[in-house]
Design a protein around this motif. Sequence first.
Motif, PDB file in Angstrom:
ATOM      1  N   ARG A  19      -4.518  14.501  -0.420  1.00  0.00           N
ATOM      2  CA  ARG A  19      -4.146  13.113   0.166  1.00  0.00           C
ATOM      3  C   ARG A  19      -2.578  13.163   0.583  1.00  0.00           C
ATOM      4  O   ARG A  19      -2.129  13.200   1.788  1.00  0.00           O
ATOM      5  CB  ARG A  19      -4.811  11.952   0.004  1.00  0.00           C
ATOM      6  CG  ARG A  19      -4.531  10.742   0.929  1.00  0.00           C
ATOM      7  CD  ARG A  19      -4.990  10.778   2.407  1.00  0.00           C
ATOM      8  NE  ARG A  19      -4.822   9.673   3.239  1.00  0.00           N
ATOM      9  CZ  ARG A  19      -4.850   9.714   4.378  1.00  0.00           C
ATOM     10  NH1 ARG A  19      -4.930  10.881   5.180  1.00  0.00           N
ATOM     11  NH2 ARG A  19      -4.790   8.555   5.211  1.00  0.00           N
ATOM     12  N   VAL A  20      -2.004  13.336  -0.446  1.00  0.00           N
ATOM     13  CA  VAL A  20      -0.660  13.345  -0.536  1.00  0.00           C
ATOM     14  C   VAL A  20       0.298  14.362   0.003  1.00  0.00           C
ATOM     15  O   VAL A  20       1.299  14.152   0.644  1.00  0.00           O
ATOM     16  CB  VAL A  20      -0.065  12.862  -1.826  1.00  0.00           C
ATOM     17  CG1 VAL A  20      -0.485  11.477  -2.525  1.00  0.00           C
ATOM     18  CG2 VAL A  20      -0.251  14.153  -2.889  1.00  0.00           C
ATOM     19  N   ARG A  35       5.259   8.267  -6.838  1.00  0.00           N
ATOM     20  CA  ARG A  35       5.477   9.402  -6.199  1.00  0.00           C
ATOM     21  C   ARG A  35       5.721  10.431  -7.255  1.00  0.00           C
ATOM     22  O   ARG A  35       5.538  11.446  -6.834  1.00  0.00           O
ATOM     23  CB  ARG A  35       6.657   9.104  -5.329  1.00  0.00           C
ATOM     24  CG  ARG A  35       6.375   8.504  -3.871  1.00  0.00           C
ATOM     25  CD  ARG A  35       7.672   8.200  -3.132  1.00  0.00           C
ATOM     26  NE  ARG A  35       7.404   7.699  -1.650  1.00  0.00           N
ATOM     27  CZ  ARG A  35       7.165   8.247  -0.687  1.00  0.00           C
ATOM     28  NH1 ARG A  35       7.237   9.639  -0.664  1.00  0.00           N
ATOM     29  NH2 ARG A  35       6.920   7.584   0.360  1.00  0.00           N
ATOM     30  N   LEU A  56      -4.359   4.662  -1.615  1.00  0.00           N
ATOM     31  CA  LEU A  56      -4.387   5.823  -0.570  1.00  0.00           C
ATOM     32  C   LEU A  56      -6.173   5.823  -0.437  1.00  0.00           C
ATOM     33  O   LEU A  56      -6.237   6.923   0.446  1.00  0.00           O
ATOM     34  CB  LEU A  56      -3.801   7.016  -1.185  1.00  0.00           C
ATOM     35  CG  LEU A  56      -2.405   7.172  -1.167  1.00  0.00           C
ATOM     36  CD1 LEU A  56      -2.009   8.479  -1.499  1.00  0.00           C
ATOM     37  CD2 LEU A  56      -1.709   6.772   0.140  1.00  0.00           C
ATOM     38  N   ASN A 109       0.700  -1.266   0.033  1.00  0.00           N
ATOM     39  CA  ASN A 109      -0.007   0.039   0.228  1.00  0.00           C
ATOM     40  C   ASN A 109       0.944   1.168   0.029  1.00  0.00           C
ATOM     41  O   ASN A 109       0.098   2.210   0.194  1.00  0.00           O
ATOM     42  CB  ASN A 109      -1.021   0.041   1.141  1.00  0.00           C
ATOM     43  CG  ASN A 109      -2.028  -0.813   0.945  1.00  0.00           C
ATOM     44  OD1 ASN A 109      -2.669  -1.203  -0.191  1.00  0.00           O
ATOM     45  ND2 ASN A 109      -2.721  -1.365   1.913  1.00  0.00           N
ATOM     46  N   ARG A 110       2.099   1.323  -0.255  1.00  0.00           N
ATOM     47  CA  ARG A 110       2.870   2.324  -0.285  1.00  0.00           C
ATOM     48  C   ARG A 110       3.306   2.848  -1.577  1.00  0.00           C
ATOM     49  O   ARG A 110       3.355   1.740  -2.615  1.00  0.00           O
ATOM     50  CB  ARG A 110       4.315   1.912   0.195  1.00  0.00           C
ATOM     51  CG  ARG A 110       4.282   1.679   1.819  1.00  0.00           C
ATOM     52  CD  ARG A 110       5.577   1.336   2.633  1.00  0.00           C
ATOM     53  NE  ARG A 110       6.184   0.066   1.790  1.00  0.00           N
ATOM     54  CZ  ARG A 110       7.076  -0.249   1.207  1.00  0.00           C
ATOM     55  NH1 ARG A 110       7.950   0.753   0.634  1.00  0.00           N
ATOM     56  NH2 ARG A 110       7.554  -1.169   0.591  1.00  0.00           N
ATOM     57  N   GLU A 133      -1.478  15.942   2.732  1.00  0.00           N
ATOM     58  CA  GLU A 133      -1.597  15.717   4.006  1.00  0.00           C
ATOM     59  C   GLU A 133      -0.513  14.819   4.672  1.00  0.00           C
ATOM     60  O   GLU A 133       0.019  15.141   5.859  1.00  0.00           O
ATOM     61  CB  GLU A 133      -2.885  15.282   4.112  1.00  0.00           C
ATOM     62  CG  GLU A 133      -3.984  16.343   4.017  1.00  0.00           C
ATOM     63  CD  GLU A 133      -5.360  15.904   4.102  1.00  0.00           C
ATOM     64  OE1 GLU A 133      -5.468  14.416   4.208  1.00  0.00           O
ATOM     65  OE2 GLU A 133      -6.524  16.449   4.096  1.00  0.00           O
ATOM     66  N   LEU A 134      -0.285  13.938   4.013  1.00  0.00           N
ATOM     67  CA  LEU A 134       0.634  12.927   4.413  1.00  0.00           C
ATOM     68  C   LEU A 134       2.186  13.086   4.242  1.00  0.00           C
ATOM     69  O   LEU A 134       2.873  12.429   4.741  1.00  0.00           O
ATOM     70  CB  LEU A 134       0.506  11.443   3.619  1.00  0.00           C
ATOM     71  CG  LEU A 134      -0.772  10.844   3.863  1.00  0.00           C
ATOM     72  CD1 LEU A 134      -1.178   9.676   3.193  1.00  0.00           C
ATOM     73  CD2 LEU A 134      -1.028  10.503   5.327  1.00  0.00           C
ATOM     74  N   GLY A 135       2.511  14.296   3.300  1.00  0.00           N
ATOM     75  CA  GLY A 135       3.544  14.770   3.264  1.00  0.00           C
ATOM     76  C   GLY A 135       4.565  13.792   2.303  1.00  0.00           C
ATOM     77  O   GLY A 135       5.842  13.763   2.511  1.00  0.00           O
ATOM     78  N   LEU A 136       4.002  13.399   1.540  1.00  0.00           N
ATOM     79  CA  LEU A 136       4.567  12.263   0.413  1.00  0.00           C
ATOM     80  C   LEU A 136       5.193  12.731  -0.603  1.00  0.00           C
ATOM     81  O   LEU A 136       5.930  12.115  -1.351  1.00  0.00           O
ATOM     82  CB  LEU A 136       3.691  11.425   0.034  1.00  0.00           C
ATOM     83  CG  LEU A 136       2.773  10.494   1.213  1.00  0.00           C
ATOM     84  CD1 LEU A 136       1.739   9.377   0.558  1.00  0.00           C
ATOM     85  CD2 LEU A 136       3.880   9.607   1.740  1.00  0.00           C
TER      86      LEU A 136
END
Length: 977
Positions: free
Chosen positions: A959-960, A911, A948, A904-905, A962-965
């Motif tokens: 979402r990304v 990225r 995600l 799930n990464r 928020e997650l700092g991805l």
Amino acid sequence: MVTTRSGTRSGQLPALSVPRFVGRDRELTALGDALGRPPAVVLLEGEAGIGKTRLLRELLPSSSGPDGRVLIGACPPLREPYTLGAVVDAVREGVGGVAGLRLSGLAGALRPLFPEWDADLPPAPEPLGDATAARHRLFRAFVELLNRLGVAVLALEDVHWADEATLEFLLFLVSRRPQPVSVVVTYRPEELPPDSLLLRLSSRVPADAHLVRMTLKPLGVAESATFVSSMLADEHVSAEFAAFLHSRTEGVPLALEESVRLMHARADLIRQNGAWARRRLDHIEVPPTIRDAVLERVARLRPDTRTVLYAAAVLADPADYPTLRAVTGLPDERASAQVAEAVGCGLLREDGRGQWSFRHSLACRAVYEAIPAQERRCMHLRAGRALEAAPLPAVAQLARHFREAGDVEASRRYAEQAADLSAEAGDVATSALLLHNLVTTVALPVEALVRLVTKIQFQSLPGSDPYSKVLESLQSALRTQALTPAQEALVRFQLGRVLMVAGAMETGRCEIADAVPHLPPDSLEAARARILLALPLGAARPVAEHLRWLREAPPVAPSIASHERLRLFLERSFALIMLGEEVGWVEARQIPDDATSPQEAALIAIGHTNIGEAAMRWGRYGEARRRLARALALAEDHQLLGHFGSIASTAAHLDWFTGAWAGLPERVAALLDDDGVRLKDRCEAALVAGLIQAAGGDRDVAEQRLRFARHDDQQHVEAAAALACLHLYDGDVDEALRITDEPTDITVRSGIWPRAAEIAPVRVAALVAAGQLDRAADLVATFARALGDVDAPAPQASLVVCRALLAEGEGQLSRAAALFAQAAAAWEALPRPYGALLTREHHGRCLLAAGREQAGLAVLSDVARALSDLGAHHDADRVTRCLRERAPSSRAPRARRGRPSYGNRLSPREREVVRLLVGGRTNRQIADALVVSTQTVASQLKSAMRKLDVSSRTALAIRVVELGLVGDQEQPPDGDE
């Protein structure tokens, strides 16, 4: 200085000369160089009147040269189409005969096109039932003839008007290795249909041939002045006059010539200050079009001379003097003088064979359209009668002349003969076009109408709707003619048959059903009608209704031709098997493997192909493979080229089921790209392509292919099942239910179970996902009742899958796991590896859900490896993700060797794609930045959204962040949206 209208002391205008060849030295050199290094393919394009014909005649001045014979033919617009018309004319004009050429027996195929060589050609070969094979044989015969004649160059003019057979022959010529002759074609790009086969010519040129593409441009002002001067004894033309002519004609040579000739006829040319000019510069208007110029010149001629020109325009083709005189209706002493005047005015020409015709097709068309209607009809009648008396009448021309003259019976008779000759030569397209024109433009008696409609092969007609006008003719006959019940029934049967071919299954079935009571009981139409009503096509009907039509059919009458009796037997066997009747296999075993004639071979090959497809639906894959092999052997032995597409598409479908995927994507892509493959077969290839794309994860392309596949009734159900699977994977249960509703009615609920193997499990899965367990249970019970214990491995395995899905939905996990294992074993026994692996995936998931963790993980691990080895990478990724989720610390198998699984990464590439998305990039901009396809970008974004747990691009971006991805956002380039 005194102005005079004369260029001579007598005060008379000088005679005009044929203009000299001007302004084309560069083109002439380039084309000469290309033809000097054979083989060459020359594509010469340009607008009407630009000088393509003149350039060709200058380049190829005679019928033979030091390196071989040169043949030149043209494709005129007014001619009734006939097979290889321009090529036949080129050979006739350049060759006296074929005596002494020692042609092989293959050359007998040329007899329908060259009846005048009857004494010198070999005997006609045995007729071929397959039109494509007959056409291929004819092409090979022509190549042999060209070789024996020593032809070095074949030049065809105005190929934008060419019949389909001529274009196919050109493709055949340049596809040969080595290319037998150099080919030169001229055409007008603005009149070339967008789907013309000519557009494919350059892609077929072999590597060792020279391809030259050239576009002729208008003449400049100085070149126009030289051109006009050459018509006026090379005397000087004033700059003002040259500029005026160039502005009015835009430098088009034919327009220049016609304008000068018109001004000469008007006496508007004058000598002024030692140069040719025009009178009253502010008043004289040269017509802006060639047509107007030609017609004004014709109007200035004497009536008898106009009559000669009218006759030549009506004939359209080159004609000898007796024929031309007969069409004029003039006495010989008057006609002879006027023919000479017509030549003198520059409109007509005489070739080396004493044949008279217009110098340019544009002038011919302009004059033809100007002939008064009544006079035109009379001339067509005289032309028909004159040509009819020839020793070897040209039936296609006769059909046109009598049609324009209003003689319906003669026109029908000759058009049908021309169509039969075209079909005999393998030119089904021309045959179909002739019959279609006849049926849709002439009020025919009902018997002739029915007979001719029966002959039309609609798939060979151009355009997207070849059916509507034929349907109108049949409906008009029902409305306007006083028909007996038997005649009305025959018309309704044909109407229904054409409607079904056109895809209007239900309307067509109704017409045929209405016709059946009044068809003669022992007729071919009565038997064919019941077969058509028995086939499970169109909307859902109980299987008993389809079977009733077969059981009510009377025995086939002995008076029906043997090949038609064979056709009925083959169609009946296929219908029985498709309706799930074991007796159909008993009849199918009586289908012979060999044939005594090409016509019989074609029918038997179709029969084996159809039975092979039916065997595949039943899950009898070995039987299917044997039937297809027999069909292919017959097609190869008898050169049934039109059958290869059907055999290849069904074989590809079978290979999909049996897991023979190596090279399969390339094979179905070739079928899809081949315009010569029938729509039905391309739909089957599209189905297989869509299934491959879905298994590989390219969802958008898969959906596009599957939607195309649904255009064919035979592929409609399976394509719907595959589309519904895609929507179930997306979580769109409502759409999956909508897509599967009608196909389920057609198959399971109607009791026609051979077509239900693919749709039933998907429908049950959708009902279970929607929580409609009672409806799912009813569907499973209905499927089981219809199927019974018949020996049909694929539907039987499909039924077990349905029961397993229902048990899983009801929470009976242990029972579901056992049923999935049973179904997987059944699929493997067929063999059908992909279906077996997907079913084992369900088995493993049920084991996990039932708490049997270790056993479930072991099953899924094996499934992931096998799916990856098979090539189903999308499915392998899905199973691998499940393994990672259930055992993140374990070493789950990788779905693709050499590439890590991220569970799930987000992967590094995902990225990067998401980073560009957050920066405001579109899919196209992301694809350009990463040098990948937009499909790859869409797939990676979809994967990121799934991981995600978001459902839109906007939600993914939020979402990304928020997650700092992702790191710093990147702005799109200036000007990009």
